[in-house]
Design a protein around this motif. Sequence first.
Motif, PDB file in Angstrom:
ATOM      1  N   TYR A  26      38.650  35.943  35.776  1.00 54.95           N
ATOM      2  CA  TYR A  26      38.655  37.405  35.912  1.00 54.95           C
ATOM      3  C   TYR A  26      39.782  37.874  36.808  1.00 54.95           C
ATOM      4  O   TYR A  26      40.486  38.819  36.516  1.00 54.95           O
ATOM      5  CB  TYR A  26      37.320  37.879  36.499  1.00 54.95           C
ATOM      6  CG  TYR A  26      36.302  38.140  35.444  1.00 54.95           C
ATOM      7  CD1 TYR A  26      36.312  39.356  34.764  1.00 54.95           C
ATOM      8  CD2 TYR A  26      35.346  37.194  35.120  1.00 54.95           C
ATOM      9  CE1 TYR A  26      35.381  39.595  33.784  1.00 54.95           C
ATOM     10  CE2 TYR A  26      34.422  37.429  34.136  1.00 54.95           C
ATOM     11  CZ  TYR A  26      34.432  38.622  33.475  1.00 54.95           C
ATOM     12  OH  TYR A  26      33.520  38.862  32.507  1.00 54.95           O
ATOM     13  N   ALA A  59      42.975  37.757  35.055  1.00 58.63           N
ATOM     14  CA  ALA A  59      43.099  38.833  34.078  1.00 58.63           C
ATOM     15  C   ALA A  59      43.396  40.161  34.777  1.00 58.63           C
ATOM     16  O   ALA A  59      44.175  40.978  34.288  1.00 58.63           O
ATOM     17  CB  ALA A  59      41.821  38.955  33.257  1.00 58.63           C
ATOM     18  N   MET A  60      42.770  40.354  35.941  1.00 58.15           N
ATOM     19  CA  MET A  60      43.009  41.599  36.667  1.00 58.15           C
ATOM     20  C   MET A  60      44.442  41.660  37.168  1.00 58.15           C
ATOM     21  O   MET A  60      45.093  42.705  37.118  1.00 58.15           O
ATOM     22  CB  MET A  60      42.027  41.727  37.838  1.00 58.15           C
ATOM     23  CG  MET A  60      40.742  42.437  37.438  1.00 58.15           C
ATOM     24  SD  MET A  60      39.465  42.212  38.661  1.00 58.15           S
ATOM     25  CE  MET A  60      39.686  43.704  39.611  1.00 58.15           C
ATOM     26  N   ASP A  77      46.907  40.338  35.743  1.00 54.18           N
ATOM     27  CA  ASP A  77      47.732  40.613  34.562  1.00 54.18           C
ATOM     28  C   ASP A  77      47.577  42.046  34.101  1.00 54.18           C
ATOM     29  O   ASP A  77      48.186  42.454  33.115  1.00 54.18           O
ATOM     30  CB  ASP A  77      47.364  39.663  33.409  1.00 54.18           C
ATOM     31  CG  ASP A  77      47.851  38.253  33.700  1.00 54.18           C
ATOM     32  OD1 ASP A  77      48.692  38.116  34.607  1.00 54.18           O
ATOM     33  OD2 ASP A  77      47.382  37.322  33.037  1.00 54.18           O
ATOM     34  N   GLY A  78      46.708  42.802  34.743  1.00 62.20           N
ATOM     35  CA  GLY A  78      46.595  44.229  34.445  1.00 62.20           C
ATOM     36  C   GLY A  78      45.593  44.574  33.358  1.00 62.20           C
ATOM     37  O   GLY A  78      45.617  45.680  32.817  1.00 62.20           O
ATOM     38  N   ALA A  79      44.676  43.653  33.034  1.00 62.26           N
ATOM     39  CA  ALA A  79      43.664  43.965  32.008  1.00 62.26           C
ATOM     40  C   ALA A  79      42.618  44.912  32.607  1.00 62.26           C
ATOM     41  O   ALA A  79      42.077  44.650  33.676  1.00 62.26           O
ATOM     42  CB  ALA A  79      43.001  42.688  31.511  1.00 62.26           C
ATOM     43  N   GLY A  80      42.345  46.021  31.920  1.00 62.23           N
ATOM     44  CA  GLY A  80      41.375  47.004  32.410  1.00 62.23           C
ATOM     45  C   GLY A  80      39.949  46.522  32.213  1.00 62.23           C
ATOM     46  O   GLY A  80      39.711  45.486  31.584  1.00 62.23           O
ATOM     47  N   LYS A 118      38.879  46.160  28.509  1.00 62.91           N
ATOM     48  CA  LYS A 118      39.506  44.991  27.899  1.00 62.91           C
ATOM     49  C   LYS A 118      38.838  43.713  28.393  1.00 62.91           C
ATOM     50  O   LYS A 118      38.550  42.807  27.618  1.00 62.91           O
ATOM     51  CB  LYS A 118      40.985  44.968  28.273  1.00 62.91           C
ATOM     52  CG  LYS A 118      41.877  44.858  27.052  1.00 62.91           C
ATOM     53  CD  LYS A 118      43.321  44.801  27.444  1.00 62.91           C
ATOM     54  CE  LYS A 118      44.146  44.803  26.171  1.00 62.91           C
ATOM     55  NZ  LYS A 118      45.516  45.213  26.442  1.00 62.91           N
ATOM     56  N   ARG A 119      38.585  43.666  29.713  1.00 64.57           N
ATOM     57  CA  ARG A 119      37.970  42.461  30.274  1.00 64.57           C
ATOM     58  C   ARG A 119      36.581  42.242  29.674  1.00 64.57           C
ATOM     59  O   ARG A 119      36.180  41.131  29.388  1.00 64.57           O
ATOM     60  CB  ARG A 119      37.865  42.571  31.803  1.00 64.57           C
ATOM     61  CG  ARG A 119      39.184  42.462  32.519  1.00 64.57           C
ATOM     62  CD  ARG A 119      38.977  42.056  33.979  1.00 64.57           C
ATOM     63  NE  ARG A 119      38.086  42.944  34.697  1.00 64.57           N
ATOM     64  CZ  ARG A 119      38.462  44.067  35.312  1.00 64.57           C
ATOM     65  NH1 ARG A 119      39.726  44.429  35.301  1.00 64.57           N
ATOM     66  NH2 ARG A 119      37.598  44.814  35.951  1.00 64.57           N
ATOM     67  N   TYR A 171      37.154  41.144  25.831  1.00 63.52           N
ATOM     68  CA  TYR A 171      37.881  39.913  25.580  1.00 63.52           C
ATOM     69  C   TYR A 171      37.429  38.738  26.437  1.00 63.52           C
ATOM     70  O   TYR A 171      37.713  37.602  26.133  1.00 63.52           O
ATOM     71  CB  TYR A 171      39.391  40.143  25.745  1.00 63.52           C
ATOM     72  CG  TYR A 171      39.948  40.977  24.617  1.00 63.52           C
ATOM     73  CD1 TYR A 171      40.175  40.407  23.351  1.00 63.52           C
ATOM     74  CD2 TYR A 171      40.205  42.332  24.781  1.00 63.52           C
ATOM     75  CE1 TYR A 171      40.648  41.176  22.300  1.00 63.52           C
ATOM     76  CE2 TYR A 171      40.679  43.112  23.738  1.00 63.52           C
ATOM     77  CZ  TYR A 171      40.897  42.531  22.505  1.00 63.52           C
ATOM     78  OH  TYR A 171      41.351  43.277  21.459  1.00 63.52           O
ATOM     79  N   MET A 172      36.736  39.035  27.522  1.00 60.34           N
ATOM     80  CA  MET A 172      36.316  37.921  28.376  1.00 60.34           C
ATOM     81  C   MET A 172      34.795  37.825  28.529  1.00 60.34           C
ATOM     82  O   MET A 172      34.209  36.796  28.283  1.00 60.34           O
ATOM     83  CB  MET A 172      36.967  38.060  29.750  1.00 60.34           C
ATOM     84  CG  MET A 172      38.467  38.125  29.642  1.00 60.34           C
ATOM     85  SD  MET A 172      39.225  38.205  31.252  1.00 60.34           S
ATOM     86  CE  MET A 172      38.868  36.570  31.835  1.00 60.34           C
ATOM     87  N   THR A 173      34.170  38.932  28.966  1.00 60.83           N
ATOM     88  CA  THR A 173      32.735  38.875  29.221  1.00 60.83           C
ATOM     89  C   THR A 173      31.951  38.583  27.949  1.00 60.83           C
ATOM     90  O   THR A 173      31.166  37.636  27.877  1.00 60.83           O
ATOM     91  CB  THR A 173      32.263  40.208  29.826  1.00 60.83           C
ATOM     92  OG1 THR A 173      33.128  40.551  30.893  1.00 60.83           O
ATOM     93  CG2 THR A 173      30.842  40.104  30.318  1.00 60.83           C
TER      94      THR A 173
END
Lengths: 275, 290
Positions: free
Chosen positions: B187, B190-191, B193-196, B199-200, B203-205
């Motif tokens: 996480y 990703a943060m 890298d600027g993922a909001g 998006k997180r 694409y991740m959770t």
Amino acid sequence: MENRSLTKQVVVYVTLAFMLVCALFPLYWMFNTSFKSQGEIYNLTPNFWPKDFTWAGYDKLFEKGFLKNVKNSLVVSLVVSVFSIGVSMLAAYAISKLKFSGRGVVSKGILYAYLMPRSVLFIPLYMLVSALGVSNSIWGLMLIYPTITIPYATWMLISYFKSIPLEIEEAAMIDGCSRARTLRSVVLPLAAPGLAATFIFSFTLCWSEYLYALVVVTKGTDKTITLGLADMIVGDVFAWAPLMGGSIIASIPVVIMYLFTSKYMVSGMTVGGVK
Amino acid sequence: MKIRLDNKLAYLLMSPVLVYLLAIMLLPFGWALYLSFTDKTVGMPAHFIGLGNYVDLLKDPTFWKTVKNTIIFTAVAVVLKSAFGMVMALVLNEKIIFRNLFRVLLFLPWTIPTIVSVFTWQWIYSDVGGVLNYLLLKINAIGRPIGWLAKPDLAMMSVIIVNVWRGIPFMGIAILAGLQSVSKEMYEAAMLDGAGAVKRFFYMTLPSVKEVTILAAVMTTIWTLNDFEIIWLLTRGGPDNGTQVLSTLSYTIGFLNMSLGKAIAIAIMTMPPLIMLINYVTKRSLASAD
């Protein structure tokens, strides 16, 4: 960045508050009602706290012989849980620690039995207890409740036993302990928290059961708490105060037990599939 | 240590469980399967009638209505439980004060006996003194008290609400367990890298709890599909069969109409979809357990 996290905090706490209200309001309402008089209950403007706090609902409940129901449930749940843990423990040990042919089939069968719903089995089981002449009594329930608790307990214990490293047992056996001794003095003590949690879950399954009790027991003196509660409704007449009082009493033991085992809950419920 | 088979010991240890399950589950089930091909009623001997019960049911509009109700009840309830369970898990996964206490509190609806929650809701729904009508009247959402269990559509909604209320905690805690196994580093990366947040989440959770969520949802489907207590105690399947599901129909036909053979036939007909669902859980659970 500051602002964003503040907004997020607000969203999180507002959602949490909303969920708490939804989850707890009915329980609070059950509690609240159990201490009201029948007159206050049918008041068109409900009080959010009983104006004339009264134990009348509980008195009425016990007049109707609810203690007998509690005793029946207690006896059935204890006997079935003890028996189920006893036999499930052995089976779970075999499945988790021993290599034998047919192991896959057996564990699959146990899981199948665990997931098999009561609504499919209630008629065959009703016919079985009738044929054996143990219908209409808690003996019938003691015979058929293990169909719920054994698969459940076995499956839960398999995952507990698996979490005990094989090396500990091997060390004990190299030191000259027999299998039986190893099981008794090494494995079981280590699995004690798991055994306790499994016992509590088995107990609550029996304690809360309604469908099997409904089809098996129709005799007043052998009725369990769930049947006793259902009996409090006569036609369209609801004696809400005794009914809610009985509901509180039926909930207290299971809630207390869950408070002590909440950390085992997930692995127990989701049959070890969720890690 | 060399692998050696402990067949004898294993079967000895398992024998009580195996004997019990064979005698009290499998044999009665086989017997029942046979009786579904008979006209067995309570107290009367059975006569073989082949597929008679099945044909009768398939020709009966009430049966089809029941099938439809069962599907609606299950689908709506499972979707709602999964959605709210996801929200519950996300909230409880945040750093909040008294987190453990809130977990326990949000879990309470699942722990109390079903029959208790049913009666409590029945009282809340009541049109004489019920608190739901009172609150809705007070905020002018409704003009006069509503009989929440008196009209077919409303009754279906009302029984679904009770089922969902009870079922959210299971989904919530299962998804929470999945969330907690997601690594924090991922996480943070990703943060950086600027993922909001959105998006997180997608694409991740979501991908990381997909497995758990599906497994828990399938188990929930099995339980919801077979729910008996909530519907039986709230509506007895009524009004006008509006909330009749297969489990309540089976009970009604078996114990009120005394037609055991026919009632068993209903249970047997629920088996194919049920077995598919159970197979799914079994495969997943056994795969992850070994």
